[in-house]
Design a protein around this motif. Structure first.
Motif, PDB file in Angstrom:
ATOM      1  N   GLY A 100      -5.624   4.696  -0.898  1.00 19.59           N
ATOM      2  CA  GLY A 100      -5.024   4.059  -2.065  1.00 19.59           C
ATOM      3  C   GLY A 100      -3.516   3.988  -1.932  1.00 19.59           C
ATOM      4  O   GLY A 100      -2.935   4.470  -0.953  1.00 19.59           O
ATOM      5  N   TYR A 101      -2.889   3.392  -2.942  1.00 20.71           N
ATOM      6  CA  TYR A 101      -1.439   3.215  -2.913  1.00 20.71           C
ATOM      7  C   TYR A 101      -0.742   4.571  -2.791  1.00 20.71           C
ATOM      8  O   TYR A 101      -1.060   5.521  -3.508  1.00 20.71           O
ATOM      9  CB  TYR A 101      -0.971   2.496  -4.177  1.00 20.71           C
ATOM     10  CG  TYR A 101       0.507   2.213  -4.191  1.00 20.71           C
ATOM     11  CD1 TYR A 101       1.018   1.088  -3.546  1.00 20.71           C
ATOM     12  CD2 TYR A 101       1.392   3.059  -4.844  1.00 20.71           C
ATOM     13  CE1 TYR A 101       2.378   0.814  -3.552  1.00 20.71           C
ATOM     14  CE2 TYR A 101       2.746   2.795  -4.859  1.00 20.71           C
ATOM     15  CZ  TYR A 101       3.239   1.675  -4.210  1.00 20.71           C
ATOM     16  OH  TYR A 101       4.590   1.412  -4.217  1.00 20.71           O
TER      17      TYR A 101
ATOM     18  N   GLN B  61       0.802  -1.226   0.000  1.00 15.17           N
ATOM     19  CA  GLN B  61       0.000   0.000   0.000  1.00 15.17           C
ATOM     20  C   GLN B  61       0.833   1.273   0.000  1.00 15.17           C
ATOM     21  O   GLN B  61       0.284   2.368  -0.117  1.00 15.17           O
ATOM     22  CB  GLN B  61      -0.921  -0.006   1.223  1.00 15.17           C
ATOM     23  CG  GLN B  61      -1.903  -1.163   1.235  1.00 15.17           C
ATOM     24  CD  GLN B  61      -2.696  -1.227   2.535  1.00 15.17           C
ATOM     25  OE1 GLN B  61      -2.144  -1.109   3.626  1.00 15.17           O
ATOM     26  NE2 GLN B  61      -4.000  -1.404   2.420  1.00 15.17           N
TER      27      GLN B  61
ATOM     28  N   ARG C  25      -3.172   5.181   4.060  1.00 15.27           N
ATOM     29  CA  ARG C  25      -3.174   3.994   3.202  1.00 15.27           C
ATOM     30  C   ARG C  25      -4.578   3.702   2.670  1.00 15.27           C
ATOM     31  O   ARG C  25      -4.730   3.137   1.582  1.00 15.27           O
ATOM     32  CB  ARG C  25      -2.644   2.787   3.965  1.00 15.27           C
ATOM     33  CG  ARG C  25      -1.168   2.903   4.328  1.00 15.27           C
ATOM     34  CD  ARG C  25      -0.660   1.625   4.970  1.00 15.27           C
ATOM     35  NE  ARG C  25      -1.401   1.296   6.176  1.00 15.27           N
ATOM     36  CZ  ARG C  25      -1.207   0.178   6.876  1.00 15.27           C
ATOM     37  NH1 ARG C  25      -0.330  -0.706   6.486  1.00 15.27           N
ATOM     38  NH2 ARG C  25      -1.908  -0.051   7.974  1.00 15.27           N
TER      39      ARG C  25
END
Length: 372
Positions: free
Chosen positions: A198-199, A141, A195
């Motif tokens: 999103g990444y 992540q 996290r």
């Protein structure tokens, strides 16, 4: 079909140095043999008051038995000791293993085994392998992560093969010079919220003035990062968190790859950096790295851990050695504190190279000529 008897170790330590670091050293040794299926008879001569937290845990490991008796038959056993007991030295043993701590000596006439620096005792034990396998399959992540102490980490005792950029300098360089590519995370809830969006293709630095990540979630948290920042420790470069990161497949960004045996290699199983400018250059390269390249490196990192750092790998080296008498060396804070200036290219800890990178610090890692 007759059952094969479990391999056995008789351990007797006559000095208290093995009880250093709150008993961690004793724990590391006994745990390696325990998870490898050995039955360990530990001589009950160590002062109970000196065992400390992890020494007591070592005595309660699976397959460890405290004893006042000398085994009647020892020809198939390993004898583990720091200073040989005269009443035991002349007995027949499968192998005799002397534990020592002087990793900065050259050892030209012997071939000692340097025990791999392990994960911290709070994560070790018989369930570690299964836990690591679960962690390695985690969804990644974030690109780069660091969580660890930094207050007071302003100096390093080690200056060979070159000065190490201290941990606090590493953190300050990232937060001060990388702009919006770096993010100071204020606590575990803040990390979880970041996290969840999103990444995160940034360098996430956790503020350690806030509560730490719980021990029960540490490995799982490491496993959600592609890379882990591994600046040197307070007394010596080597740190448990570097090994823990590699164990779950987080690629170390590190300035002491020569402390591993075999040495970590830049762009193979680590990202190696020198000074402040090199650190920032490498971090920018990491942030631009292709996903397939990262996955390939992660596979090499976990393969390196399994082959060279896992407790069972250490026992395999002992079993496969043709020597009947072996010196086992352990890396300790106390020895580094006393002998930091003795580290040089002839020291067994870093002698030889598994790879070099032109123009970098590792290309300077060569023995100096002896004075004539």
């Amino acid at each position: 079909m007759l059952a094969t008897a479990a391999p056995a170790v008789f351990a007797k330590f006559r000095k208290t140095e093995i009880l250093g670091e709150m008993g961690r050293l004793l724990f590391f040794l006994l745990d390696a043999f325990s998870v490898s299926g050995y039955h360990i008879r530990l001589a009950d001569n160590l002062p109970p008051a000196a065992l400390d937290k992890y020494g007591r845990r070592a005595c309660s490991l699976e397959h460890v038995t405290l004893t006042d008796a000398i085994p009647p038959a020892t020809a198939d056993m390993l004898y583990l000791f720091d200073e040989e007991d005269p009443t035991l030295g002349n007995r027949a043993w499968r192998k005799k293993l002397q534990v020592r701590f002087d990793v900065f000596s050259p050892y030209w006439l012997t071939r000692p085994i340097v025990m791999p620096y392990p994960v911290h005792p709070v994560h070790a034990g018989p369930g570690l392998e299964a836990r690591l396998q679960r962690c390695r399959s985690s969804e990644r992540q974030m690109r780069v992560f660091f969580s660890g102490d930094s207050e007071g980490y302003t100096k390093n005792r080690i200056d060979y093969p070159g000065p190490k950029l201290p941990r606090l300098d590493v953190i300050n360089a990232i937060l001060g010079d990388m702009g919006d590519k770096a993010l100071l995370v204020r606590g575990e809830q803040d990390l979880a919220g970041t996290r969840a969006m999103g990444y995160v293709n940034r360098c996430l630095i956790m503020d350690q003035k806030l509560p730490r990540i719980a021990e029960t979630r540490w490995l799982e948290t490491l496993a959600t990062s592609d890379f882990f920042l591994c600046p040197p420790g307070y007394v010596m470069p080597m740190c448990h968190n570097t090994v823990e990161a590699m164990a779950v497949g987080a690629i170390p960004i590190i300035n002491y790859p020569e402390w591993f045996d075999p040495h970590l290699e830049h762009m193979q199983n680590c990202i190696a950096f020198d000074d402040r400018a090199d650190l920032l250059l490498k971090l920018n390269q990491v942030l631009a790295m292709d996903r397939e390249d990262i996955i390939r490196m992660q596979r090499r990192v976990t393969a390196y851990y399994d082959e060279h750092l896992a407790p069972k790998s250490f026992v395999r080296r002992i079993e496969s050695s043709e020597q009947r008498k072996l010196v086992v060396l352990m890396i300790t804070d106390a020895n580094v504190t006393r002998n930091a200036s003795r580290l040089n290219g002839r020291s067994i800890l870093i002698r030889g190279t598994s790879g070099t990178r032109p123009g970098g610090w590792l290309s300077r890692l060569r023995p100096r000529r002896l004075a004539t």
